[in-house]
Design an enzyme around this catalytic site. Structure first.
Site, PDB file in Angstrom:
ATOM      1  N   LYS A  33       0.819  -1.217   0.000  1.00  0.00           N
ATOM      2  CA  LYS A  33       0.000   0.000   0.000  1.00  0.00           C
ATOM      3  C   LYS A  33       0.853   1.267   0.000  1.00  0.00           C
ATOM      4  CE  LYS A  33      -1.598   1.031   4.046  1.00  0.00           C
ATOM      5  NZ  LYS A  33      -0.888   2.279   4.425  1.00  0.00           N
ATOM      6  N   THR A  34       1.799   1.335   0.941  1.00  0.00           N
ATOM      7  CA  THR A  34       2.626   2.539   1.057  1.00  0.00           C
ATOM      8  C   THR A  34       3.479   2.737  -0.188  1.00  0.00           C
ATOM      9  OG1 THR A  34       2.676   2.247   3.456  1.00  0.00           O
ATOM     10  CG2 THR A  34       4.293   3.749   2.521  1.00  0.00           C
ATOM     11  N   ASP A 212      -4.417   8.229   2.631  1.00  0.00           N
ATOM     12  CA  ASP A 212      -3.985   6.902   3.091  1.00  0.00           C
ATOM     13  C   ASP A 212      -4.952   6.405   4.167  1.00  0.00           C
ATOM     14  OD1 ASP A 212      -2.349   4.676   3.401  1.00  0.00           O
ATOM     15  OD2 ASP A 212      -1.075   5.654   4.885  1.00  0.00           O
ATOM     16  N   GLU A 213      -5.092   5.084   4.299  1.00  0.00           N
ATOM     17  CA  GLU A 213      -5.948   4.465   5.329  1.00  0.00           C
ATOM     18  C   GLU A 213      -7.364   5.055   5.295  1.00  0.00           C
ATOM     19  OE1 GLU A 213      -4.927   1.915   6.757  1.00  0.00           O
ATOM     20  OE2 GLU A 213      -2.803   2.035   7.306  1.00  0.00           O
ATOM     21  N   GLN A 243      -9.944  -4.072   6.789  1.00  0.00           N
ATOM     22  CA  GLN A 243      -9.157  -3.678   7.957  1.00  0.00           C
ATOM     23  C   GLN A 243      -9.762  -2.460   8.668  1.00  0.00           C
ATOM     24  OE1 GLN A 243      -4.717  -4.261   7.819  1.00  0.00           O
ATOM     25  NE2 GLN A 243      -5.067  -4.279   5.604  1.00  0.00           N
ATOM     26  N   ARG A 589      -0.925 -10.241  10.413  1.00  0.00           N
ATOM     27  CA  ARG A 589       0.325  -9.666  10.946  1.00  0.00           C
ATOM     28  C   ARG A 589       1.466 -10.668  10.805  1.00  0.00           C
ATOM     29  NH1 ARG A 589      -0.699  -5.455   9.681  1.00  0.00           N
ATOM     30  NH2 ARG A 589      -2.548  -6.454   8.852  1.00  0.00           N
TER      31      ARG A 589
END
Length: 682
Positions: A33-34, A212-213, A243, A589
């Site tokens: 994503k980043t 973002d997010e 998420q 995770r």
């Protein structure tokens, strides 16, 4: 340009190249994503020639903003003015510095923190719990409600009082040229709403906006973004509906689910290639999240190949669970795994206690992320201080900690005076209060406080006598005498603190049951051995809540508490779909191995409770058995909701209707029964 695209897969590249119009990048866990968002920013500036000053990239934490700035800078050359990449609140701060004069306020305002906010509120009203007022004021501001609006909405006296506090609080901020954290966004929006020309100017300045997010945005943040896009529709948001785990603090999953309705002409890109987890881990994560109905739909695909199957640990209770996990961790470390690559996750903070104890006994160093060690929590320290004073009347340090818990009207100055007088007479504070005549005590503190102190001393002595006869009954007598749970009444985290106290009470009873002849002193010594962890040089394993783990990754992950009532949390007001998303976040995770643990019983709320294995084992394809197909509702009595036809109403009740929930709603006097899926919460 080659540098920008050299590490991108085809889906990421397509998303980066889509520079115009609204874009939704659905980025699964571990899908880069980043990398995608910073590559898109670099592409706009380096390849398309968009001036950096015409871009705005927003995120949620300073840490994320800093990482993204650094990574974007590595992809760009000769940038005299770096692009604006910051949090929503930092953007609001910068905007207000230039424009707050339009509200007839000075731009040398000071931003107050949460503690400042609570102190101001407490000065205005100390009767209603301060955390409750602070939370409601925050809700009002994020709903764009003025004090007048809040007062008109209030249906019960308590909330009318809160609305009055809100009015005085706002007047205080205005008079002293202060803004609070919520103002940074609400005042920014207010300025844009009231000044169309300013809105147009700002929108034309920031021609390309990225967020973002996005699944973590609330309704006000969506409205702000819509204002910033009035002169164009170049908005790109990156997020993952699977998420979305912050509904309890205002995040609205509908923002990402209905992005295409808010910004017409949206192009959607799905990032499904996962660069983090082995295939067996993704298989259970995908299986679990597929049971959610409210999702846009995607499936994570492993790029790292196969690996160990997901391990399921079955234990009779939390002590056996903790021993097994400590043993597994010890073996991992013996095989050369670095401690920092191991994590233990849980849904409810109180579950950490037994794991902490076992790791201490095994000599394994750990760090608690986003929380204190169990024995370092304020409520547990208070309990231990009470026990210390009861076993040793002359422990001044512990006495000073508890003398005003629960509140007995004693300020620090009064306690200091008594301590000085006691030391002058070469005696302890307890002994001084016990022996000094009431009239002499009244020269140091008010008459009412002097009587309260004398009573407190007698109560300590009485509890100590009972302990000498029956140690097992001590906890009940302690709580009945001093009402220790009242200390946290009205606190925002009251529920968690009470749970921790009950956990401690259960721990005490368990200790006495196993050692019937043990004294309070022996219990305290046992605690000291457990809670004084040697400072180990080097690395530690990590322990944290699932919420705190979002955005992190570890080679080896242990998740405890997979029982009905813990993960998922069930009951009135719970949202099963958000619980499932929490499970999905926790599974993803893990990079190499994932261990899921459940027990037959736990100490909970001060007693041992038998527990059922979490439905998530079944849904993730890890065990056979009947599937619990039950959709919990996130609505509860008192919620404000909106219906497309009937407008705004208040929920008066919730009942089951097949697999759905039926809401009994009062729409300004007209009462209707409507299925939960047909309304949205305000």
């Amino acid at each position: 340009m080659e540098k920008i695209f050299e590490k991108l897969n085809s889906s990421q590249s397509d998303a980066v190249r889509q520079s115009e119009g609204p874009v939704l990048i659905l980025a699964g866990a571990g899908s880069g994503k980043t990398t995608t968002i910073v590559s898109r920013l670099a592409y706009l500036i380096e390849s398309l020639g968009v001036p950096a000053s015409n871009t705005l990239t927003l995120t949620f934490t300073n840490k994320a903003a800093k990482e993204m700035r650094n990574r974007a800078a590595d992809m760009m050359t000769n940038q005299a003015y770096p692009p604006l990449l910051c949090t929503f609140h930092k953007f609001g701060l910068l905007f207000l510095k230039f424009n707050i004069h339009l509200l007839k306020r000075e731009n040398n305002f000071v931003v107050i923190d949460t503690d400042d906010k609570k102190r101001i509120i407490k000065k205005i009203n100390s009767e209603i719990p301060t955390p409750l007022i602070a939370s409601e004021i925050s809700r009002y501001k994020n709903s764009l409600l003025s004090p007048d609006d809040a007062y008109k909405q209030a249906e019960i006296f308590n909330y009318q009082q809160i609305a009055k506090v809100y009015e005085k609080y706002e007047a205080y901020l205005l008079e002293n040229n202060l803004v609070d954290f919520d103002d940074l966004i609400s005042l920014t929006y207010k300025l844009l709403e009231e000044n169309p020309d300013l809105t147009k100017t700002i929108s034309q300045k920031y021609q390309y906006i990225m967020v973002d997010e996005y699944q973590d945005t609330n309704e006000l943040q969506l409205k702000l973004l819509q204002k910033l896009c009035v002169s164009h529709n170049n908005i790109c948001v990156v997020g993952d509906d699977d998420q979305s785990i912050y509904g309890w603090r205002g995040a609205n999953i509908r923002n990402i689910m209905e992005f295409h309705e808010d910004f017409i002409g949206t192009k959607v890109f799905k990032l499904e290639e996962n660069y983090r987890s082995r295939e067996p881990i993704l298989k259970v994560a995908n299986s679990l999240i597929e049971h959610n109905r409210s999702r846009l739909g995607k499936e994570l695909k492993a790029t790292r190949g196969s690996g160990d199957d997901v391990t399921v640990l079955n234990s009779s209770d939390e002590n056996e669970e903790a021993r097994k996990i400590a043993l597994h961790i010890a073996k991992l470390q013996e095989s050369g795994v670095s401690a920092k690559n191991i994590a233990v996750l849980y849904r409810v903070n109180v579950l950490s206690r037994s794991i902490e104890d076992s790791l201490n006994r095994a000599g394994i160093s750990y760090k608690l992320v986003g929380g204190l060690r169990f024995y370092d929590r304020a409520e547990i320290k208070d309990l231990i201080s009470y026990i210390r004073v009861i076993t040793n009347f002359h422990d001044d340090f512990s006495f000073k900690r508890i003398v005003n818990k629960p509140k007995r009207g004693l300020g620090k100055a009064s306690v200091d005076k008594i301590e000085l007088a006691a030391h002058a007479g070469s005696t302890s504070i307890y002994e001084y209060i016990k022996k000094v005549p009431l009239a002499e005590l009244e020269t140091l503190v008010r008459q009412k406080n002097a009587n309260t102190l004398k009573k407190f001393i007698k109560e300590i002595a009485n509890v100590a006598k009972i302990v000498s006869k029956s140690t097992y009954e001590f906890i009940d007598v302690l709580d009945d005498t001093f009402h220790l749970k009242d200390i946290y009444k009205g606190h925002q985290d009251e529920h968690d603190k009470i749970l921790n106290m009950d956990e401690f009470y259960g721990l005490f009873r368990d200790f006495i049951k196993n050692s019937p002849e043990a004294s309070l002193d022996e219990f305290l010594n046992e605690l000291t051995l457990q809670s004084e962890q040697d400072q180990v040089e080097g690395e530690s394993i990590y322990m944290m809540s699932i919420h705190a783990s979002k955005g992190l990754e570890f080679e080896h992950v242990f998740i405890i508490g997979l029982e009905e009532g813990f993960l998922p949390l069930v009951g009135e007001g719970s949202d099963l779909e958000e619980e499932r998303r929490l499970g999905y976040v926790s599974f993803t995770r893990a990079k190499d191995t994932l261990t899921l643990s459940h027990v037959g019983s736990r100490f909970y709320k001060g007693r041992r409770s038998n527990l059922s294995k979490s439905r998530f084992f079944n849904e993730a394809g890890l065990c056979d058995g009947s599937l619990i197909v039950e959709k919990n509702t996130s609505f509860k009595k008192g919620d404000l909701v909106r219906h497309k036809i009937f407008g705004t109403g208040r929920v008066n009740g919730v009942s089951k209707s097949g697999r759905e929930f039926k809401l009994h709603i009062n729409f300004a006097g007209t009462k209707r029964d409507i299925l939960a899926s047909f309304v949205e919460r305000l």
